[in-house]
Motif scaffolding. Structure first.
Motif, PDB file in Angstrom:
ATOM      1  N   SER A  76       0.830  -1.222   0.000  1.00  0.00           N
ATOM      2  CA  SER A  76       0.000   0.000   0.000  1.00  0.00           C
ATOM      3  C   SER A  76       0.854   1.258   0.000  1.00  0.00           C
ATOM      4  O   SER A  76       0.410   2.316  -0.427  1.00  0.00           O
ATOM      5  CB  SER A  76      -0.902   0.026   1.225  1.00  0.00           C
ATOM      6  OG  SER A  76      -1.809  -1.033   1.170  1.00  0.00           O
ATOM      7  N   CYS A  83      -0.432   7.172  -8.147  1.00  0.00           N
ATOM      8  CA  CYS A  83      -1.115   8.479  -8.295  1.00  0.00           C
ATOM      9  C   CYS A  83      -0.278   9.417  -9.176  1.00  0.00           C
ATOM     10  O   CYS A  83      -0.800  10.102 -10.061  1.00  0.00           O
ATOM     11  CB  CYS A  83      -1.312   9.144  -6.931  1.00  0.00           C
ATOM     12  SG  CYS A  83      -2.389   8.235  -5.829  1.00  0.00           S
ATOM     13  N   GLY A 224      -4.603  -4.576   4.910  1.00  0.00           N
ATOM     14  CA  GLY A 224      -4.206  -3.171   4.761  1.00  0.00           C
ATOM     15  C   GLY A 224      -2.831  -2.995   4.136  1.00  0.00           C
ATOM     16  O   GLY A 224      -2.503  -1.920   3.652  1.00  0.00           O
ATOM     17  N   ASN A 227      -4.104  -3.206   0.338  1.00  0.00           N
ATOM     18  CA  ASN A 227      -5.173  -2.304  -0.097  1.00  0.00           C
ATOM     19  C   ASN A 227      -5.196  -1.067   0.817  1.00  0.00           C
ATOM     20  O   ASN A 227      -5.572  -1.175   1.981  1.00  0.00           O
ATOM     21  CB  ASN A 227      -6.508  -3.068  -0.027  1.00  0.00           C
ATOM     22  CG  ASN A 227      -7.679  -2.215  -0.477  1.00  0.00           C
ATOM     23  OD1 ASN A 227      -7.531  -1.020  -0.744  1.00  0.00           O
ATOM     24  ND2 ASN A 227      -8.841  -2.825  -0.570  1.00  0.00           N
ATOM     25  N   PRO A 228      -4.802   0.096   0.305  1.00  0.00           N
ATOM     26  CA  PRO A 228      -4.716   1.280   1.173  1.00  0.00           C
ATOM     27  C   PRO A 228      -6.060   1.707   1.749  1.00  0.00           C
ATOM     28  O   PRO A 228      -6.124   2.316   2.805  1.00  0.00           O
ATOM     29  CB  PRO A 228      -4.168   2.362   0.232  1.00  0.00           C
ATOM     30  CG  PRO A 228      -4.494   1.889  -1.139  1.00  0.00           C
ATOM     31  CD  PRO A 228      -4.467   0.398  -1.094  1.00  0.00           C
ATOM     32  N   PHE A 229      -7.153   1.364   1.041  1.00  0.00           N
ATOM     33  CA  PHE A 229      -8.480   1.805   1.507  1.00  0.00           C
ATOM     34  C   PHE A 229      -8.913   1.088   2.786  1.00  0.00           C
ATOM     35  O   PHE A 229      -9.725   1.604   3.540  1.00  0.00           O
ATOM     36  CB  PHE A 229      -9.535   1.606   0.407  1.00  0.00           C
ATOM     37  CG  PHE A 229      -9.307   2.498  -0.780  1.00  0.00           C
ATOM     38  CD1 PHE A 229      -9.640   3.844  -0.730  1.00  0.00           C
ATOM     39  CD2 PHE A 229      -8.711   2.019  -1.942  1.00  0.00           C
ATOM     40  CE1 PHE A 229      -9.412   4.687  -1.820  1.00  0.00           C
ATOM     41  CE2 PHE A 229      -8.481   2.844  -3.025  1.00  0.00           C
ATOM     42  CZ  PHE A 229      -8.836   4.183  -2.959  1.00  0.00           C
ATOM     43  N   VAL A 230      -8.382  -0.117   3.027  1.00  0.00           N
ATOM     44  CA  VAL A 230      -8.760  -0.825   4.260  1.00  0.00           C
ATOM     45  C   VAL A 230      -7.669  -0.732   5.330  1.00  0.00           C
ATOM     46  O   VAL A 230      -7.767  -1.343   6.381  1.00  0.00           O
ATOM     47  CB  VAL A 230      -9.099  -2.316   3.987  1.00  0.00           C
ATOM     48  CG1 VAL A 230     -10.273  -2.433   3.037  1.00  0.00           C
ATOM     49  CG2 VAL A 230      -7.892  -3.078   3.452  1.00  0.00           C
ATOM     50  N   ASN A 231      -6.608   0.028   5.020  1.00  0.00           N
ATOM     51  CA  ASN A 231      -5.524   0.214   5.990  1.00  0.00           C
ATOM     52  C   ASN A 231      -5.921   1.323   6.960  1.00  0.00           C
ATOM     53  O   ASN A 231      -6.173   2.461   6.533  1.00  0.00           O
ATOM     54  CB  ASN A 231      -4.245   0.596   5.235  1.00  0.00           C
ATOM     55  CG  ASN A 231      -3.028   0.654   6.141  1.00  0.00           C
ATOM     56  OD1 ASN A 231      -3.103   1.147   7.262  1.00  0.00           O
ATOM     57  ND2 ASN A 231      -1.921   0.137   5.645  1.00  0.00           N
ATOM     58  N   GLY A 235      -6.202   4.848   4.334  1.00  0.00           N
ATOM     59  CA  GLY A 235      -7.596   5.153   3.974  1.00  0.00           C
ATOM     60  C   GLY A 235      -7.714   6.087   2.783  1.00  0.00           C
ATOM     61  O   GLY A 235      -6.722   6.423   2.126  1.00  0.00           O
ATOM     62  N   TRP A 236      -8.963   6.524   2.531  1.00  0.00           N
ATOM     63  CA  TRP A 236      -9.235   7.344   1.348  1.00  0.00           C
ATOM     64  C   TRP A 236      -8.524   8.690   1.431  1.00  0.00           C
ATOM     65  O   TRP A 236      -8.128   9.266   0.401  1.00  0.00           O
ATOM     66  CB  TRP A 236     -10.741   7.547   1.164  1.00  0.00           C
ATOM     67  CG  TRP A 236     -11.373   8.362   2.260  1.00  0.00           C
ATOM     68  CD1 TRP A 236     -11.947   7.898   3.396  1.00  0.00           C
ATOM     69  CD2 TRP A 236     -11.452   9.790   2.332  1.00  0.00           C
ATOM     70  NE1 TRP A 236     -12.383   8.941   4.180  1.00  0.00           N
ATOM     71  CE2 TRP A 236     -12.086  10.119   3.543  1.00  0.00           C
ATOM     72  CE3 TRP A 236     -11.049  10.830   1.492  1.00  0.00           C
ATOM     73  CZ2 TRP A 236     -12.333  11.437   3.939  1.00  0.00           C
ATOM     74  CZ3 TRP A 236     -11.278  12.141   1.883  1.00  0.00           C
ATOM     75  CH2 TRP A 236     -11.916  12.437   3.090  1.00  0.00           C
ATOM     76  N   VAL A 239      -5.058   8.431  -0.035  1.00  0.00           N
ATOM     77  CA  VAL A 239      -5.065   8.316  -1.498  1.00  0.00           C
ATOM     78  C   VAL A 239      -5.402   9.675  -2.131  1.00  0.00           C
ATOM     79  O   VAL A 239      -4.723  10.129  -3.059  1.00  0.00           O
ATOM     80  CB  VAL A 239      -6.070   7.229  -1.954  1.00  0.00           C
ATOM     81  CG1 VAL A 239      -6.103   7.124  -3.479  1.00  0.00           C
ATOM     82  CG2 VAL A 239      -5.695   5.882  -1.355  1.00  0.00           C
ATOM     83  N   SER A 484      -2.577  13.745   6.142  1.00  0.00           N
ATOM     84  CA  SER A 484      -3.370  13.725   4.907  1.00  0.00           C
ATOM     85  C   SER A 484      -4.465  14.778   4.938  1.00  0.00           C
ATOM     86  O   SER A 484      -4.699  15.484   3.943  1.00  0.00           O
ATOM     87  CB  SER A 484      -4.000  12.348   4.700  1.00  0.00           C
ATOM     88  OG  SER A 484      -3.002  11.387   4.567  1.00  0.00           O
TER      89      SER A 484
END
Lengths: 518, 58
Positions: A76, A83, A224, A227-231, A235-236, A239, A484
């Motif tokens: 992740s 990006c 996590g 997958n960064p979204f479930v870390n 999270g979002w 990203v 973030s």
């Protein structure tokens, strides 16, 4: 004990250093105008541009923070690279902002702003670009030195000396040949760096194995880590923050823009962007794999000892160089160190030159009441590069980094990335944009990250482990708001400032039609 | 070969990205090394011509 052999590996590194310096100094004879010095006479073509941009955007510092991301976040951690690649490809393919920027024939972004927002905005934009850029590059030298100490087993007391000698060498050819020397040396550095990165990655994959890498990430970070979204730590917001930062960097980061502006024309510049885009995935994946391999092979106790050697509580930054020093054989170590020095030199030279060009072209613009001769302009440019080199040396030696390196770079970069990107978009596509909005955006864009950095420096809170024992300290803003959200908030506030400021200024009255032809 | 099969089978998204990175970067290194050298040659030739022209004008 490192496998670095000073005779064999040292010879490889020494030969490479001499060859690069010689090439850099040899092309100085082609430089007799400021244009040649700052944008290489606008003679750069596509493949040289790709090599130069890729070499510049990968330094030892890049390798260290991307490997740290792999070590602390698993796969992740490579999301910023994806990006960046998406942003660069789309900008290059569509020509969003960059076409208008290159077609305007300016040497820096603030020069374009003057045409739309006036002289003061140009000067102010120059100041924040230099402030953000210098704070950002201030950590390069120290981190580069730390890599060499851990990887080569070099005595810590020689860190300053080794980095000073390297910087003097880089500054010498940059001062003499400007962008031309940077392009030629970048090309050599790209080849050496790429061969080294690929060879080491194949070796790491072969020795550690894909299965061990994925197992290690699964054990330490679970889903996590993939997958960064479930870390929970990413999270979002992470990203989105990276999408914003990387899009802004593609549009306004001084080293990327310098390649666009040195290109023969906007079509060539855009091809350089689309051609280099996927490299940004490589620059996060390759060291990321090394970082994950370090997670599999290096025990935390060793890292804590190494971290304390540098006066740092968190040793995750040193996991990758330590792991490489243990698994690479002699000979290969020389290739790795030459590749890393190549990466570092290309980054240092380009950063010194491109930020120096903003100081000369924009910050000093009000002091150039009359047109300066090329001789005087060249002398000033060379002096500015030398002063930036000295700043790098002194800031790099006394500034002690705390926490995650990528977050530090992102926050310092945001000082200007947020405002410059919004200004550039407004300048190119919004007719109502004016100097009130531009000034408000620049001030808000600089004030918020500086405020966050200051709060983090002066208001600390303890970091406790599961047993409630203090393991370190974290800044108040980083703990309660999060890096973030600070980043995303800054972009939102800057956009609001730009729009509100522009709308608050009364619109100019339409020119009278009386007396004109129908 | 086993390594490639492992990469595609286990966590295929990151496996494929890593494979693509290694293949793309290897090809681009060779191609850019060749074409970039050609670009440098032409850039220096053009700059030398400009340089000579400026000397004549002086």
């Amino acid at each position: 004990m490192s496998h670095f052999n000073w005779l064999l590996d040292g010879s490889i590194v020494g030969f490479y250093l001499l060859a690069t310096m010689a090439a850099g100094i040899m092309v100085r004879k082609y430089v007799d105008k400021v244009d040649d010095f700052i944008v290489a006479g606008r003679e750069m073509n596509v493949y040289l541009g790709i090599a130069s941009l890729a070499a510049t955007e990968f330094g030892i510092v890049t390798c260290m923070y991307t490997a740290q991301a792999g070590y602390t976040r698993g796969f992740s951690g490579a999301i910023p690279g994806i990006c960046n690649a998406i942003a660069m490809f789309l900008v290059g393919y569509t020509g969003f902002c960059v076409k208008k920027l290159r077609d305007s024939n300016v040497m820096t972004i603030p020069e374009l702003f003057e045409k739309r927002f006036g002289k003061f905005v140009r000067w102010l934009a120059g100041v924040v670009i230099v402030l953000g850029g210098l704070l950002n590059m201030g950590v390069f030298l120290r981190v580069g030195g730390q890599f060499l100490v851990v990887c080569c087993g070099m005595n810590l007391q020689y860190l300053e000396l080794a980095m000073t000698v390297l910087l003097i060498g880089v500054a010498a050819y940059t001062i003499m040949g400007g962008m031309l020397s940077v392009l030629v040396t970048d090309f050599l550095q790209f080849v050496v760096m790429s061969v080294g990165l690929l060879a080491v990655t194949f070796l790491v994959l072969n020795k550690v194995g894909w299965h061990t890498l994925t197992d290690t990430v699964q054990t330490h970070y679970g889903a996590g880590g993939f997958n960064p979204f479930v870390n929970p730590g990413l999270g979002w917001a992470f990203v989105l923050s990276n999408l914003l930062t990387n899009t802004a960097a593609v549009l306004t980061w001084q080293t990327s823009i310098a390649r666009l502006l040195a290109a023969k024309d906007s079509k060539t510049g855009r091809k350089v962007y689309t051609g280099t885009a996927f490299f940004f995935v490589c620059r996060w994946i390759i060291p990321g794999i090394w970082g994950i391999a370090a997670l599999a092979l290096v025990t935390p106790d060793i890292l804590r000892t190494i971290g304390l050697q540098f006066g740092e509580q968190d040793g995750s930054l040193f996991a990758m160089p330590y792991m490489l020093s243990q698994i690479l054989p002699a000979g290969m170590m020389g290739v790795l160190v030459a590749a890393m020095l190549a990466a570092d030199m290309s980054t240092d030279s380009s950063y010194m030159l491109t930020w120096g060009s903003v100081i000369y072209n924009d910050i000093m613009a009000p002091f150039r009441k009359t047109l300066w001769s090329d001789k005087k302009g060249l002398l000033w440019n060379r002096c500015i590069v030398a002063v930036i080199g000295m700043f790098l040396l002194f800031w790099g030696l006394w500034y002690k980094l705390e926490g995650n390196l990528w977050e530090y770079l992102q926050t310092t970069g945001t000082i200007y990335l947020s405002s410059m990107s919004i200004l550039l978009i407004a300048c190119c596509y919004w007719k109502r944009a004016n100097n009130w909005g531009a000034n408000a955006a620049i001030i808000v864009g600089a004030a918020l990250p500086v405020l966050a950095i200051s709060i983090n420096m002066f208001i600390k809170e303890p970091v406790l482990d599961a047993a409630g024992i203090k393991t370190g300290e974290i800044g108040w803003a980083a703990k309660h708001i999060g890096d973030s959200f600070i980043n995303i908030g800054t972009y939102v506030c800057v956009a609001i400032a730009m729009v509100a400021g522009s709308l608050l200024k009364p619109a100019p009255k339409p020119a009278s039609l009386k007396g004109t032809n129908p | 070969m086993n390594l490639i099969i492992d990469m595609v089978k286990e966590h295929w998204f990151w496996g494929l990205i890593t494979l693509t990175v290694l293949v793309w970067y290897s090809i681009i290194t060779i191609y850019v090394a060749y074409r970039g050298a050609y670009d440098i040659k032409h850039m220096l030739r053009d700059l030398a011509a400009k340089h000579a022209k400026r000397q004549v004008h002086r």
